[in-house]
Design a protein around this motif. Structure first.
Motif, PDB file in Angstrom:
ATOM      1  N   PHE A 433      -8.870 -28.257  -4.287  1.00  0.00           N
ATOM      2  CA  PHE A 433      -9.784 -27.290  -3.956  1.00  0.00           C
ATOM      3  C   PHE A 433      -9.801 -25.981  -4.989  1.00  0.00           C
ATOM      4  O   PHE A 433      -8.787 -25.585  -5.426  1.00  0.00           O
ATOM      5  N   SER A 434     -11.029 -25.613  -5.585  1.00  0.00           N
ATOM      6  CA  SER A 434     -10.903 -24.768  -6.473  1.00  0.00           C
ATOM      7  C   SER A 434     -12.165 -23.707  -6.175  1.00  0.00           C
ATOM      8  O   SER A 434     -13.198 -24.041  -5.544  1.00  0.00           O
ATOM      9  N   GLY A 436     -14.063 -21.642  -7.842  1.00  0.00           N
ATOM     10  CA  GLY A 436     -15.054 -21.646  -8.470  1.00  0.00           C
ATOM     11  C   GLY A 436     -16.134 -22.888  -8.260  1.00  0.00           C
ATOM     12  O   GLY A 436     -17.080 -22.520  -8.743  1.00  0.00           O
ATOM     13  N   ARG A 437     -15.546 -24.001  -8.110  1.00  0.00           N
ATOM     14  CA  ARG A 437     -16.481 -25.091  -7.743  1.00  0.00           C
ATOM     15  C   ARG A 437     -16.736 -25.055  -6.194  1.00  0.00           C
ATOM     16  O   ARG A 437     -17.766 -25.875  -5.907  1.00  0.00           O
ATOM     17  N   SER A 438     -16.164 -24.682  -5.260  1.00  0.00           N
ATOM     18  CA  SER A 438     -16.487 -24.545  -3.794  1.00  0.00           C
ATOM     19  C   SER A 438     -17.508 -23.154  -3.456  1.00  0.00           C
ATOM     20  O   SER A 438     -17.987 -23.683  -2.219  1.00  0.00           O
ATOM     21  N   PHE A 439     -17.532 -22.260  -3.972  1.00  0.00           N
ATOM     22  CA  PHE A 439     -18.153 -21.254  -3.583  1.00  0.00           C
ATOM     23  C   PHE A 439     -19.211 -20.613  -4.573  1.00  0.00           C
ATOM     24  O   PHE A 439     -18.717 -20.567  -5.637  1.00  0.00           O
ATOM     25  N   THR A 440     -20.216 -20.343  -4.031  1.00  0.00           N
ATOM     26  CA  THR A 440     -21.396 -19.706  -5.034  1.00  0.00           C
ATOM     27  C   THR A 440     -21.020 -18.325  -5.424  1.00  0.00           C
ATOM     28  O   THR A 440     -21.315 -17.828  -6.666  1.00  0.00           O
ATOM     29  N   GLU A 441     -20.389 -17.640  -4.613  1.00  0.00           N
ATOM     30  CA  GLU A 441     -20.125 -16.407  -4.639  1.00  0.00           C
ATOM     31  C   GLU A 441     -18.905 -16.060  -5.636  1.00  0.00           C
ATOM     32  O   GLU A 441     -17.786 -16.897  -5.564  1.00  0.00           O
ATOM     33  N   SER A 442     -18.634 -15.281  -6.856  1.00  0.00           N
ATOM     34  CA  SER A 442     -17.696 -15.052  -7.634  1.00  0.00           C
ATOM     35  C   SER A 442     -16.761 -14.183  -7.160  1.00  0.00           C
ATOM     36  O   SER A 442     -17.178 -13.260  -6.128  1.00  0.00           O
ATOM     37  N   SER A 443     -15.219 -14.607  -7.112  1.00  0.00           N
ATOM     38  CA  SER A 443     -14.279 -13.496  -6.680  1.00  0.00           C
ATOM     39  C   SER A 443     -14.395 -12.409  -7.131  1.00  0.00           C
ATOM     40  O   SER A 443     -14.289 -12.349  -8.160  1.00  0.00           O
ATOM     41  N   PRO A 444     -14.025 -11.160  -6.348  1.00  0.00           N
ATOM     42  CA  PRO A 444     -13.874  -9.894  -6.816  1.00  0.00           C
ATOM     43  C   PRO A 444     -12.496  -9.768  -7.327  1.00  0.00           C
ATOM     44  O   PRO A 444     -11.643 -10.433  -7.196  1.00  0.00           O
ATOM     45  N   GLU A 445     -12.383  -8.992  -8.401  1.00  0.00           N
ATOM     46  CA  GLU A 445     -11.205  -8.454  -9.024  1.00  0.00           C
ATOM     47  C   GLU A 445     -10.233  -7.954  -7.901  1.00  0.00           C
ATOM     48  O   GLU A 445     -10.766  -7.157  -7.057  1.00  0.00           O
ATOM     49  N   ALA A 446      -9.040  -8.058  -7.988  1.00  0.00           N
ATOM     50  CA  ALA A 446      -7.883  -7.606  -6.953  1.00  0.00           C
ATOM     51  C   ALA A 446      -8.201  -6.050  -6.865  1.00  0.00           C
ATOM     52  O   ALA A 446      -8.157  -5.432  -5.582  1.00  0.00           O
ATOM     53  N   TYR A 447      -8.441  -5.131  -8.108  1.00  0.00           N
ATOM     54  CA  TYR A 447      -8.445  -3.718  -7.643  1.00  0.00           C
ATOM     55  C   TYR A 447      -9.911  -3.300  -7.142  1.00  0.00           C
ATOM     56  O   TYR A 447      -9.894  -2.421  -6.522  1.00  0.00           O
TER      57      TYR A 447
END
Length: 515
Positions: A433-434, A436-447
């Protein structure tokens, strides 16, 4: 991995608890960054502020104040901020977002020991309250060396900046490391607590803001297929790895004398271990998450023989990919006789019913084979394999691997029949499960996540004083033992660490995973 789809409804701390569909938006406030000219501020903090604004998560009345000793004009500081944002922001650069941020950007020149500079800062804060509408709500980010924390805290108190008016708030954000041992951490906590209420102190561990770390909670507690096997009946051992392929870069002044264990294991890896091993919390409120993490940290037992179940190393000259690189002792700013470790590995046990007999192996290092951070839960082999020995000779242990970085996601490793073979032949395969491939939303940076949490006053992902103290109680005896050993074992740059780290696991009949 359909069980982790976006339609899952559970008490997700990423969302406003009143409505799972609503993002959380900060109210009127400002962020004051001490050390705004440093790498952390330039590469992470300033871009994170912009990305939050670009996502509509900061109020129109937001203010940003930089404090540094550089003798810069206000216009020059604005240019520096814009260049940092354009170079490192995650979301597209928009002039409309930038122009709105620009109205609230201010710069205060001064040193940390200069009361006049903090008086100027106080006047700037009041100006933002008056002209920008920040309403007395201000957060102070200490992006400075640990030695400067007490100085800045006392100046904030003396200038009155730490005191909030009725209905407003003042908060302080402290970067790790929080002290260099238990004694120094407790002294620092006393100093900060004299200035700020404990509920207003936020200790940043940026790993806890990473999407995959939070996904660990979803993996365990939003799915019925994992929790029944998440215990000593099925788990053989757990490996938690943070490997870097870079050296110390320009951080010799900070790193030499601190070392890999204090830099990474005491905070990042022990926090990951606590989240992996903890019981299900009553809720995802800060006090409930903290209570379960504290139980784990309190139950951790050190190995009886530290010489056999800890390892440390120091990278030597070697090849990183196609590039020849220096050894640690040849790095600029490093003492030629330094005994600082660049690699550290330890075995820890958790004395609870769930984890009795399951070792946790933690390792971190610089100039290793690749950059990767992961949590690998390795399961026991099946008690009986009804196959010929030749059919399963390439079969390893099942594992669930949570990849924290760089390719965030989860991998499950299990045995499957080799297709087309005339005889039964079983080999390891992986189901992946990735994000990047499973969600259209990009992950925010931790900060982004952590700064927003501070501005909202939401502390679930921040280590408490008790957690910091317990972490130092775990690491201090190991550091004291290592201080008697002299030079760490060298390992060639680009490899996976010193030989004694492999021997450490071999004594237990195990071996390190190859990420």
């Amino acid at each position: 991995m359909g069980c982790m789809s976006e339609t899952t409804t559970w008490a997700n701390p990423l969302r406003d608890p009143r409505d799972l569909r609503l993002p959380r938006i900060a109210g009127p406030c400002s962020l004051v960054i001490f050390g705004v000219t440093g790498d952390l501020a330039q590469k992470k903090l300033l871009p994170a502020v912009y990305d939050l604004a670009n996502r509509g998560l900061l109020p129109p009345s937001f203010g940003l104040i930089g404090f540094a000793r550089r003798d810069w004009a206000a216009d020059h500081f604005v240019d520096v901020v814009k260049e940092a944002i354009q170079a490192h922001c995650r979301t597209p650069f928009r002039e409309s977002t930038w122009n709105n941020l620009l109205k609230g950007i201010r710069f205060v020149q001064g040193t940390f020991d200069d009361p006049a500079a903090f008086e100027r800062l106080s006047q700037t804060v009041q100006e933002l309250d008056r002209d920008r509408g920040t309403r007395g709500n201000h957060a102070f980010y200490m992006s400075v060396p640990p030695s400067a924390f007490p100085v800045v805290a006392k100046q904030l108190a003396a200038s009155g900046l730490s005191r909030s008016s009725e209905g407003a708030w003042r908060r302080v954000i402290i970067e790790k490391p929080f002290g260099h041992d238990l004694k120094s951490a407790q002294e620092l906590d006393r100093t900060v607590s004299e200035v700020f209420d404990p509920s207003s102190v936020f200790r940043i561990d940026h790993y806890l803001g990473k999407e995959t770390v939070q996904n660990l909670l979803a993996l365990r507690f939003a799915n019925s297929m994992y929790e029944p096997i998440w215990n000593s009946n099925y788990v053989d051992h757990v490996q938690i790895t943070m490997a870097e392929d870079i050296g110390i870069e320009s951080r010799a002044g900070y790193f030499d004398g601190i070392g890999a264990a204090r830099d990474v294991i005491q905070n990042h890896l022990l926090q990951l271990m606590a989240l992996t091993a903890m019981e299900e919390p009553v809720s995802f409120a800060a006090e409930d998450l903290t209570a379960e993490k504290i139980k784990v940290l309190s139950a951790i037992r050190l190995p009886h023989d530290l010489s056999k179940h800890t390892a440390r190393g120091q990278y030597a000259q070697g090849w990183q990919g196609s590039r020849e690189v220096n050894g640690y002792l040849d790095e600029k700013g490093v003492d030629r006789g330094s005994t600082t470790e660049t690699y550290a590995a330890i075995r820890l046990d958790v004395d609870t019913r769930r984890w009795a007999g399951v070792p946790f192996y933690l390792r971190t290092g610089k100039r290793l084979g690749k950059r990767v951070t992961e949590i690998a839960v390795v399961f026991k082999r099946a008690p009986h394999l009804p196959f010929e020995s030749t059919a399963v000779q390439e079969l390893g242990n099942n594992a669930i691997v949570i990849r924290v970085q760089p390719d965030e996601g989860v991998t499950m490793r299990f045995g499957a029949k080799v297709p087309g073979a005339t005889a039964m032949e079983v080999r390891d395969v992986s189901m992946d499960f990735s994000y990047g491939r499973s969600f259209t939303e990009s992950s925010p940076e931790a900060y982004e996540r952590l700064i927003l949490d501070v501005l909202l006053g939401d502390p679930p992902l921040f280590p408490t004083t008790k957690e910091v103290d317990l972490s130092w109680r775990i690491l201090d005896p190991i550091e004291e033992f290592w201080s008697t050993l002299g030079q760490p074992q060298p390992y060639r740059a680009g490899t996976w660490g010193p030989a004694e780290a492999d021997q450490m696991l071999a004594l237990d009949g195990r071996h390190w995973r190859m990420p």
